[in-house]
Design an enzyme around this catalytic site. Structure first.
Site, PDB file in Angstrom:
ATOM      1  N   ASP A  38      45.242  14.718   2.686  1.00 15.94           N
ATOM      2  CA  ASP A  38      45.066  14.265   4.066  1.00 15.94           C
ATOM      3  C   ASP A  38      44.665  15.474   4.908  1.00 15.94           C
ATOM      4  OD1 ASP A  38      45.688  13.008   6.786  1.00 15.94           O
ATOM      5  OD2 ASP A  38      46.489  11.424   5.511  1.00 15.94           O
ATOM      6  N   ASP A  63      39.712  17.324   3.368  1.00 19.12           N
ATOM      7  CA  ASP A  63      38.788  16.476   4.097  1.00 19.12           C
ATOM      8  C   ASP A  63      38.024  15.702   3.026  1.00 19.12           C
ATOM      9  OD1 ASP A  63      36.625  15.301   5.319  1.00 19.12           O
ATOM     10  OD2 ASP A  63      36.204  16.994   6.636  1.00 19.12           O
ATOM     11  N   VAL A  64      38.196  14.396   3.017  1.00 18.49           N
ATOM     12  CA  VAL A  64      37.646  13.590   1.914  1.00 18.49           C
ATOM     13  C   VAL A  64      36.117  13.544   1.886  1.00 18.49           C
ATOM     14  CG1 VAL A  64      39.642  12.118   1.452  1.00 18.49           C
ATOM     15  CG2 VAL A  64      38.009  11.458   3.236  1.00 18.49           C
ATOM     16  N   ASN A  90      41.879   5.938  -0.245  1.00 16.65           N
ATOM     17  CA  ASN A  90      42.278   5.077   0.863  1.00 16.65           C
ATOM     18  C   ASN A  90      41.933   5.617   2.251  1.00 16.65           C
ATOM     19  OD1 ASN A  90      44.284   3.151   2.272  1.00 16.65           O
ATOM     20  ND2 ASN A  90      45.132   5.185   2.703  1.00 16.65           N
ATOM     21  N   TYR A 158      31.423   0.576  10.005  1.00 20.77           N
ATOM     22  CA  TYR A 158      32.674   0.327   9.259  1.00 20.77           C
ATOM     23  C   TYR A 158      32.475  -0.820   8.268  1.00 20.77           C
ATOM     24  CZ  TYR A 158      37.655  -0.593   8.439  1.00 20.77           C
ATOM     25  OH  TYR A 158      38.886  -0.786   7.852  1.00 20.77           O
ATOM     26  N   LYS A 162      32.516  -0.586   4.101  1.00 25.33           N
ATOM     27  CA  LYS A 162      33.484  -1.300   3.258  1.00 25.33           C
ATOM     28  C   LYS A 162      32.762  -2.195   2.245  1.00 25.33           C
ATOM     29  CE  LYS A 162      37.144   0.558   5.004  1.00 25.33           C
ATOM     30  NZ  LYS A 162      37.917   1.516   4.210  1.00 25.33           N
ATOM     31  N   THR A 193      48.851  -0.767  11.698  1.00 25.86           N
ATOM     32  CA  THR A 193      48.909   0.686  11.461  1.00 25.86           C
ATOM     33  C   THR A 193      48.310   1.382  12.679  1.00 25.86           C
ATOM     34  OG1 THR A 193      46.661   0.893  10.595  1.00 25.86           O
ATOM     35  CG2 THR A 193      48.378   0.289   9.004  1.00 25.86           C
TER      36      THR A 193
END
Ligand SMILES: NC(=O)c1ccc[n+]([C@@H]2O[C@H](COP(=O)([O-])OP(=O)(O)OC[C@H]3O[C@@H](n4cnc5c(N)ncnc54)[C@H](O)[C@@H]3O)[C@@H](O)[C@H]2O)c1
Length: 259
Positions: A38, A63-64, A90, A158, A162, A193
């Site tokens: 993360d 950092d993904v 995720n 977004y 996905k 969340t």
């Protein structure tokens, strides 16, 4: 008593908050060793202490969107705990600049594609060699219900990201099915969340419109997603791969919802 993923080694990105955090906690309860990737370093350090220390959990700043950092994350799991059995890819963002296609500029589009889609490519690319060498592994990529349905309250990049996560997951699941590696997509409905709260805080009408379409009449909880991820990670789902695993309160099945 042994847990459902006893002694398995799991990597979880975005593990400091929301769905990732609930999954990290559940994985540890079920006997796994977890490596959390993360960018929230303060929370990461705190979390490792809460979970019981380095014997069961390790935090890595990642950092993904950065290939070297992602490769190092999976190598840390292998070096620290001996294998890479589960990858829960995720981490994701849903920034307000990503809106209708008419208002979303190219920079906003690209940023979301990088964090939500390129990241999953990088994580799968890093996890697979470890899993193929072991002849065993379970990858779970977080997509969304918006990968299978259109919304009038658009977040164009977004949704497209996905959709990409879902297609990539399917293809990888098919490609590696005979080599012992399963790859499934978790498609959550709206979940309570920080990501969702931030999105809807600025627009109560948007939140109400979303809720109206959920047959159960409520948002999901992160723990309900963690239970689904645990299922996909464990041998309980041993005949599942390349699946679109919808955990959405019925949203994708509804034409009309109860009042
Ligand atoms: N909450 C929902 O309603 C919902 C619905 C469907 C899908 N999802 C997806 O579930 C996933 C988790 O969402 P959440 O609601 O738990 O979000 P969240 O905002 O609560 O948590 C996301 C985590 O990812 C981390 N992160 C963000 N950018 C990162 C980066 N570049 N590198 C590494 N880590 C980074 C954040 O620090 C945070 O800890 C996302 O992929 C999201 O798109 C969420």
């Amino acid at each position: 008593m042994a847990g459902r993923i006893q002694d398995r080694v799991a990597v979880v990105t975005g593990g400091c908050s929301g769905i990732g955090l609930a999954t990290v906690q559940r994985f540890v309860e079920e006997g796994a060793k977890v490596v959390i990737g993360d960018i929230d370093d303060a929370r990461g350090a705190e979390l490792v202490a809460e979970l019981g220390g380095a014997e069961v959990a390790t935090y890595v700043h990642v950092d993904v969107t950065d290939k070297e950092q992602v490769d190092a994350l999976f190598q840390t799991a292998k070096d620290t705990y001996g294998s890479v059995d589960i990858a829960f890819n995720n981490a994701g963002i849903s920034p307000p600049e990503d809106d209708s296609i008419l208002d979303t500029d190219l920079d906003a589009w690209r940023r979301v594609q990088e964090v939500n889609l390129t990241s999953v490519y990088l994580c799968c690319k890093a996890a697979l060699p470890h899993m193929l060498e072991q002849g065993r592994g379970s990858i779970i990529n977080t997509a969304s219900f918006v990968a299978v349905m259109g919304a009038a309250t658009s977040q164009i990049s977004y949704s497209a990201s996905k959709g990409g996560v879902l297609s990539m997951t399917r293809e990888l699941g098919v490609q590696f099915a005979r080599q012992g590696v399963r790859v499934n997509a978790l498609c959550p409905g709206p979940v309570n969340t920080p990501l969702l709260q931030e999105l809807f805080a600025k627009d109560e009408e948007r939140a109400a419109r979303r809720l109206v379409h959920v047959p159960m009449g409520r948002f999901g909880e992160p723990e309900e997603m963690a239970a689904a991820v645990l299922f996909l990670a464990s041998d309980d789902s041993s005949f599942m791969t390349a699946s679109t695993f919808l955990v959405d309160g019925g949203i994708s099945g509804a034409y009309v919802t109860p009042l």
